[in-house]
Design a protein around this motif. Structure first.
Motif, PDB file in Angstrom:
ATOM      1  N   LYS A 104       0.854  -1.360  -0.045  1.00  0.00           N
ATOM      2  CA  LYS A 104      -0.055   0.090  -0.054  1.00  0.00           C
ATOM      3  C   LYS A 104       0.991   1.367  -0.172  1.00  0.00           C
ATOM      4  CE  LYS A 104      -3.707   2.181   2.405  1.00  0.00           C
ATOM      5  NZ  LYS A 104      -4.690   2.211   3.609  1.00  0.00           N
ATOM      6  N   VAL A 105       0.485   1.978  -0.986  1.00  0.00           N
ATOM      7  CA  VAL A 105       1.498   3.496  -1.119  1.00  0.00           C
ATOM      8  C   VAL A 105       0.904   4.578   0.086  1.00  0.00           C
ATOM      9  CG1 VAL A 105       2.086   5.260  -2.675  1.00  0.00           C
ATOM     10  CG2 VAL A 105       2.044   2.970  -3.423  1.00  0.00           C
ATOM     11  N   TYR A 106       1.721   5.302   0.846  1.00  0.00           N
ATOM     12  CA  TYR A 106       1.408   6.031   1.719  1.00  0.00           C
ATOM     13  C   TYR A 106       1.790   7.353   1.351  1.00  0.00           C
ATOM     14  CZ  TYR A 106       0.009   2.577   4.788  1.00  0.00           C
ATOM     15  OH  TYR A 106      -0.799   1.369   5.295  1.00  0.00           O
ATOM     16  N   ASP A 107       1.158   8.661   1.128  1.00  0.00           N
ATOM     17  CA  ASP A 107       1.624   9.627   0.545  1.00  0.00           C
ATOM     18  C   ASP A 107       1.126  10.646   1.634  1.00  0.00           C
ATOM     19  OD1 ASP A 107       1.205  12.020  -1.888  1.00  0.00           O
ATOM     20  OD2 ASP A 107       2.942  10.676  -1.773  1.00  0.00           O
ATOM     21  N   TYR A 108       2.111  11.833   2.208  1.00  0.00           N
ATOM     22  CA  TYR A 108       1.755  12.716   3.102  1.00  0.00           C
ATOM     23  C   TYR A 108       2.450  13.989   2.555  1.00  0.00           C
ATOM     24  CZ  TYR A 108       0.610   8.839   6.004  1.00  0.00           C
ATOM     25  OH  TYR A 108      -0.044   7.715   6.586  1.00  0.00           O
ATOM     26  N   TRP A 109       1.748  15.126   2.913  1.00  0.00           N
ATOM     27  CA  TRP A 109       2.185  16.548   2.736  1.00  0.00           C
ATOM     28  C   TRP A 109       1.988  17.461   3.779  1.00  0.00           C
ATOM     29  CZ3 TRP A 109       3.439  17.764  -2.473  1.00  0.00           C
ATOM     30  CH2 TRP A 109       2.919  16.851  -3.295  1.00  0.00           C
ATOM     31  N   GLY A 110       2.844  18.393   3.774  1.00  0.00           N
ATOM     32  CA  GLY A 110       3.076  19.384   4.927  1.00  0.00           C
ATOM     33  C   GLY A 110       2.218  20.468   4.336  1.00  0.00           C
ATOM     34  N   GLN A 111       2.227  21.439   5.313  1.00  0.00           N
ATOM     35  CA  GLN A 111       1.126  22.483   4.824  1.00  0.00           C
ATOM     36  C   GLN A 111       1.806  23.761   4.031  1.00  0.00           C
ATOM     37  OE1 GLN A 111       3.143  22.589   7.476  1.00  0.00           O
ATOM     38  NE2 GLN A 111       4.162  24.514   7.573  1.00  0.00           N
ATOM     39  N   GLY A 112       3.127  23.852   3.804  1.00  0.00           N
ATOM     40  CA  GLY A 112       3.699  24.516   2.895  1.00  0.00           C
ATOM     41  C   GLY A 112       4.290  25.766   3.330  1.00  0.00           C
ATOM     42  N   THR A 113       5.328  26.300   2.937  1.00  0.00           N
ATOM     43  CA  THR A 113       6.139  27.480   3.257  1.00  0.00           C
ATOM     44  C   THR A 113       6.213  28.200   2.226  1.00  0.00           C
ATOM     45  OG1 THR A 113       7.693  28.161   4.705  1.00  0.00           O
ATOM     46  CG2 THR A 113       8.250  26.584   3.252  1.00  0.00           C
ATOM     47  N   GLN A 114       6.076  29.600   2.162  1.00  0.00           N
ATOM     48  CA  GLN A 114       6.190  30.575   1.310  1.00  0.00           C
ATOM     49  C   GLN A 114       7.426  31.097   1.065  1.00  0.00           C
ATOM     50  OE1 GLN A 114       3.802  32.140  -0.871  1.00  0.00           O
ATOM     51  NE2 GLN A 114       5.450  32.997  -1.919  1.00  0.00           N
ATOM     52  N   VAL A 115       7.975  30.887  -0.207  1.00  0.00           N
ATOM     53  CA  VAL A 115       9.241  31.472  -0.551  1.00  0.00           C
ATOM     54  C   VAL A 115       9.175  32.487  -1.664  1.00  0.00           C
ATOM     55  CG1 VAL A 115      11.485  31.155  -1.951  1.00  0.00           C
ATOM     56  CG2 VAL A 115      10.492  29.290  -0.011  1.00  0.00           C
ATOM     57  N   THR A 116       9.586  33.578  -1.303  1.00  0.00           N
ATOM     58  CA  THR A 116       9.347  34.998  -2.298  1.00  0.00           C
ATOM     59  C   THR A 116      10.635  35.585  -2.571  1.00  0.00           C
ATOM     60  OG1 THR A 116       7.249  35.575  -1.144  1.00  0.00           O
ATOM     61  CG2 THR A 116       8.214  37.181  -2.563  1.00  0.00           C
ATOM     62  N   VAL A 117      10.998  35.534  -3.960  1.00  0.00           N
ATOM     63  CA  VAL A 117      12.344  36.044  -4.151  1.00  0.00           C
ATOM     64  C   VAL A 117      12.143  37.375  -4.948  1.00  0.00           C
ATOM     65  CG1 VAL A 117      14.404  35.670  -5.326  1.00  0.00           C
ATOM     66  CG2 VAL A 117      13.176  33.878  -4.402  1.00  0.00           C
ATOM     67  N   SER A 118      12.638  38.494  -4.477  1.00  0.00           N
ATOM     68  CA  SER A 118      12.581  39.836  -5.218  1.00  0.00           C
ATOM     69  C   SER A 118      13.571  40.188  -6.039  1.00  0.00           C
ATOM     70  CB  SER A 118      12.418  41.030  -4.021  1.00  0.00           C
ATOM     71  OG  SER A 118      13.570  40.928  -3.296  1.00  0.00           O
ATOM     72  N   SER A 119      13.044  40.767  -7.023  1.00  0.00           N
ATOM     73  CA  SER A 119      14.173  41.182  -8.177  1.00  0.00           C
ATOM     74  C   SER A 119      14.860  42.606  -7.783  1.00  0.00           C
ATOM     75  CB  SER A 119      13.440  41.420  -9.664  1.00  0.00           C
ATOM     76  OG  SER A 119      12.717  42.386  -9.658  1.00  0.00           O
TER      77      SER A 119
END
Length: 119
Positions: A104-119
């Motif tokens: 059985k395949v188990y797949d989990y995700w985190g809530q995410g983290t924002q990365v913003t790169v300014s020019s």
């Protein structure tokens, strides 16, 4: 059940660096393929980098030579070192854990983290 908690995102100027961390709960970390995905506004979620339980790595072409994925099984943590960041790297970055147990395949995700790169 596996919980993934990302950290390390933020705002950085182009050319700068960030290191993302993803801490996993439970006892299945060492048997998991760990990956980082990213999703920019209005776009699909795409694979950035992955590392197998044996330590083999894989990278999306646009980040090769700039990003490095690594893992510390003793700390149940996977990292993404991001150097020479570009504005097009701006996205929410998600950690993923994937493993197979008793066919059985188990797949989990985190809530995410924002990365913003300014020019």
């Amino acid at each position: 059940q596996v919980q993934l908690v990302e950290s390390g995102g933020g705002l950085v100027q182009a050319g700068g660096s960030l290191r993302l961390s993803c801490a996993a709960s439970g006892s299945t970390f060492s048997m998991s393929t760990m990956s980082w995905y990213r999703q920019a506004p209005g776009k699909q979620r795409d694979l950035v980098a992955s590392i197998s339980r044996e330590g083999s790595t894989n990278y999306e072409d646009s980040v090769k030579g700039r990003f490095t994925i690594s893992r510390d099984n003793a700390k149940n943590t996977v990292y993404l070192q991001m150097n020479s960041l570009k504005p097009e790297d701006t996205a929410v970055y998600y950690c993923n854990a994937n493993f197979t147990w008793w066919n059985k395949v188990y797949d989990y995700w985190g809530q995410g983290t924002q990365v913003t790169v300014s020019s």
